[in-house]
Each structure stands twice: as C-alpha cells, then as structure tokens.
Design a protein around this motif. Structure first.
Motif, mmCIF file in Angstrom:
data_model
loop_
_atom_site.group_PDB
_atom_site.id
_atom_site.type_symbol
_atom_site.label_atom_id
_atom_site.label_comp_id
_atom_site.label_asym_id
_atom_site.label_seq_id
_atom_site.Cartn_x
_atom_site.Cartn_y
_atom_site.Cartn_z
ATOM 1 N N GLU A 1 69.102 4.119 98.410
ATOM 2 C CA GLU A 1 69.322 2.954 99.258
ATOM 3 C C GLU A 1 70.148 3.388 100.470
ATOM 4 N N GLY A 2 70.014 2.641 101.577
ATOM 5 C CA GLY A 2 70.770 2.960 102.779
ATOM 6 C C GLY A 2 70.061 3.910 103.716
ATOM 7 N N THR A 3 68.890 4.389 103.302
ATOM 8 C CA THR A 3 68.078 5.247 104.158
ATOM 9 C C THR A 3 66.607 5.039 103.825
ATOM 10 N N THR A 4 65.765 5.170 104.839
ATOM 11 C CA THR A 4 64.314 5.127 104.623
ATOM 12 C C THR A 4 63.719 6.514 104.845
ATOM 13 N N ASP A 5 64.597 7.502 104.999
ATOM 14 C CA ASP A 5 64.169 8.885 105.246
ATOM 15 C C ASP A 5 63.701 9.518 103.939
ATOM 16 N N GLU A 6 62.392 9.662 103.788
ATOM 17 C CA GLU A 6 61.842 10.194 102.546
ATOM 18 C C GLU A 6 62.185 11.670 102.351
ATOM 19 N N SER A 7 62.466 12.387 103.434
ATOM 20 C CA SER A 7 62.820 13.807 103.294
ATOM 21 C C SER A 7 64.179 13.948 102.618
ATOM 22 N N VAL A 8 65.105 13.037 102.928
ATOM 23 C CA VAL A 8 66.409 13.039 102.266
ATOM 24 C C VAL A 8 66.231 12.740 100.780
ATOM 25 N N ALA A 9 65.421 11.728 100.488
ATOM 26 C CA ALA A 9 65.176 11.347 99.096
ATOM 27 C C ALA A 9 64.502 12.482 98.322
ATOM 28 N N LYS A 10 63.579 13.185 98.988
ATOM 29 C CA LYS A 10 62.895 14.296 98.312
ATOM 30 C C LYS A 10 63.865 15.439 98.034
ATOM 31 N N ASP A 11 64.802 15.697 98.978
ATOM 32 C CA ASP A 11 65.812 16.728 98.746
ATOM 33 C C ASP A 11 66.612 16.433 97.486
ATOM 34 N N ILE A 12 66.961 15.165 97.294
ATOM 35 C CA ILE A 12 67.714 14.768 96.102
ATOM 36 C C ILE A 12 66.854 14.951 94.851
ATOM 37 N N ALA A 13 65.582 14.585 94.950
ATOM 38 C CA ALA A 13 64.682 14.752 93.802
ATOM 39 C C ALA A 13 64.525 16.224 93.438
ATOM 40 N N MET A 14 64.432 17.088 94.449
ATOM 41 C CA MET A 14 64.329 18.530 94.189
ATOM 42 C C MET A 14 65.593 19.052 93.505
ATOM 43 N N HIS A 15 66.744 18.572 93.951
ATOM 44 C CA HIS A 15 68.006 18.957 93.319
ATOM 45 C C HIS A 15 68.011 18.549 91.844
ATOM 46 N N ILE A 16 67.595 17.330 91.575
ATOM 47 C CA ILE A 16 67.569 16.824 90.196
ATOM 48 C C ILE A 16 66.630 17.653 89.328
ATOM 49 N N ALA A 17 65.490 18.044 89.887
ATOM 50 C CA ALA A 17 64.538 18.874 89.142
ATOM 51 C C ALA A 17 65.172 20.213 88.774
ATOM 52 N N ALA A 18 65.942 20.783 89.707
ATOM 53 C CA ALA A 18 66.519 22.106 89.496
ATOM 54 C C ALA A 18 67.740 22.089 88.588
ATOM 55 N N VAL A 19 68.624 21.100 88.779
ATOM 56 C CA VAL A 19 69.930 21.119 88.114
ATOM 57 C C VAL A 19 69.982 20.233 86.862
#
Length: 294
Positions: free
Chosen positions: A170-188
C-alpha cells in the motif's frame, strides 16, 4: 429413476470417484451401475481415482491477477516432467482464472464449484486432466489477495514456479517496487511482516531458549538478560520481513527501502512446491539404469 445414497456409495466403492461425479454418472445412465462405471471410465474419472493414493509432491506455483484481485496457487503432480507439459500449464491458467472469478473460501469449496461458473466441476476438470496426463494432480492451496487503488501486487515466480510469492503493498502503485519485495521474500523466506505480528508466546519461548543458551555458555547471570535481548533482535531479523537486510542492498533494511518509496507491506504469501509433503524416495535415474541393464 431416483438415485439413492446407497447407489452412490456402491459406485464410489467400485471406482473410487468422488460423490458428485458418481451421482452425475448414475443420473446420466438412469441408475445403471455398470453403465455408470463405463461413464466414469470414459470421462477418465475412475482412472484418476486409482491414482489418488500416489505421492504428488512435485508441481508448480502460479500467479494470476485481474484489476484489484490476484491469486497465488500451488498445483501438485508426481514428477517434475509434467510441469513442462502444455496441458499442465493450461490447467494452472484455468484454475487460477476460476479462483479469481469465483473466489471460493477453501480448496474443498473450489473443487465442487462449476469451472468458471459453468459446465463440469473443478474436481471433474482436474480428473479429466489426470486421465490425459497420466499422473495424480491436485490443487493443494491458494491465496486470494485484494488491493486498493493506491496499492500494488508484488508477483514473483522463482525457478519456473518452484517458489511463488504474492505480496500486497500500500502507498505505492509501482509494481517494480512490489516485485522487488516479492523477490526478497522468495530468497530470504521471512515468516512475518513485522515484530507486531509475532505472538508473545513465540517471543517468550525464544527468550527462554536464548537465556538457557547463554547460561550454558557460562555467561554470568547479571549480563544474561542483556545478551538475550540483543540476540532476540537477531531472531527478529531472521523471521520479520521489515527487520531484514534488503536482498538487493544488504546495507539497508527492508523497512528503510519501503519508507523511501512511501510504501508499506500489508501482507504476503510464499508457497514452495511440496513443502511439508512426503517426497518420493526412489532415485529415478537409478531406476531407469536398472531397467536398461536388464
């Protein structure tokens, strides 16, 4: 002819097919048991039932989104080869589309719904795919997420769907930011978004473990409490997304990265194919070689 519960029970015992499939078969064949068995065989449902006790711990995750709704699913099969099959890929797409539009609360509810609201049930559709592909296939789990207009989905599939992550920001509509977070979650693989989500029971248990560790190390009791609180901070870093070093820039925490973007993480779900399921113990390569040598 009226279809009785006893008739359905008998057909289920003979074919292993689901209750609704047996009832439909008997209805279509006017209660004739033998014709109903043939009906189920022709549909591939009886064949699918024979595979029901086989281990399906391989498979794939898949993500679909439309508008403000997204879904992450895990579908299991018996071997990794099947995940490359075009029929299996189509199955993933069709199931995800169904879940997006029909929004069932549970897998059991989803299986009894008509696919996309029309025709055969989802369970029948999967069984027909089992007959064509030749392996046990099951819809294991799914998570449906809804965002606001001031939000974004982080969608990420790792290793061709071996790991799937759906994050809601929430607070952003930037899907690239959201994808970065998803990639982090996948890795960590964090377990919680923040410390606030960790129950007192979990924290107190960890505190006791850390305290005993410090005492076993021979640390003086008067400094043990401070040591425990310091180590507890490390514990939160391991399990809480916001406390972790951002995978793309370990020098800053995830919460700092998000704050700079004006975003917050509302929720996330991470599926890893087969986690918690019994795996096949046989070595496929050795099995093939043993057949060749005969």
């Amino acid at each position: 002819m009226a279809i009785t519960a006893q008739m359905v029970k008998e057909l289920r015992e003979k074919t292993g097919a689901g209750m609704m499939d047996c009832k439909k078969a008997l209805t279509e064949t006017d209660g004739d048991l033998e014709k109903a068995i043939d009906y189920l065989r022709e549909k591939g449902i009886a064949k699918a039932a024979k595979k029901a006790d086989r281990i399906a711990a391989e498979g794939s995750t898949y993500i679909a989104s439309e508008g403000n709704t997204a879904v992450l699913i895990e579908v299991n099969c018996e071997t990794d080869f099947v995940t490359k099959n075009e029929q299996f890929k189509t199955l993933l797409e069709d199931l995800a589309k169904h879940l997006l539009t029909q929004k069932p609360a549970t897998v059991e509810e989803a299986l009894q719904q008509k696919l996309n609201g029309d025709g055969d049930t989802v369970e029948t559709y999967i069984n027909e795919a089992v007959a064509k592909i030749g392996e046990k296939i099951s819809l294991r789990r799914f998570e449906i997420s809804t965002k606001t207009d001031n939000g974004a989905f982080g969608e990420y599939l790792h290793m061709g769907g071996r790991i799937g992550v759906l994050a809601l920001l929430e607070g952003t509509t930037d899907e690239s930011v959201a994808k970065d977070i998803a990639m982090h979650i996948a890795a960590v693989n964090p377990k919680y978004v923040s410390r606030d989500e960790v129950s007192e029971e979990v924290i107190n248990h960890e505190r006791e473990v850390l305290k005993q560790q410090a005492l076993n190390e021979g640390k003086p009791e008067n400094i043990v409490e401070k040591m425990v609180e310091g180590r507890l901070g490390k514990f939160f870093e391991e399990i809480c997304l916001l406390e972790q070093g951002f995978v793309k820039d370990p020098d800053q925490k995830v919460k700092k990265y998000l704050a700079d973007k004006g975003a917050t993480v509302k929720s996330f779900v991470r599926f890893e194919v087969g986690e918690g399921l019994e795996k096949r113990s046989e070595n496929f390569a050795e099995e093939v070689m043993s057949q060749v040598k005969k």
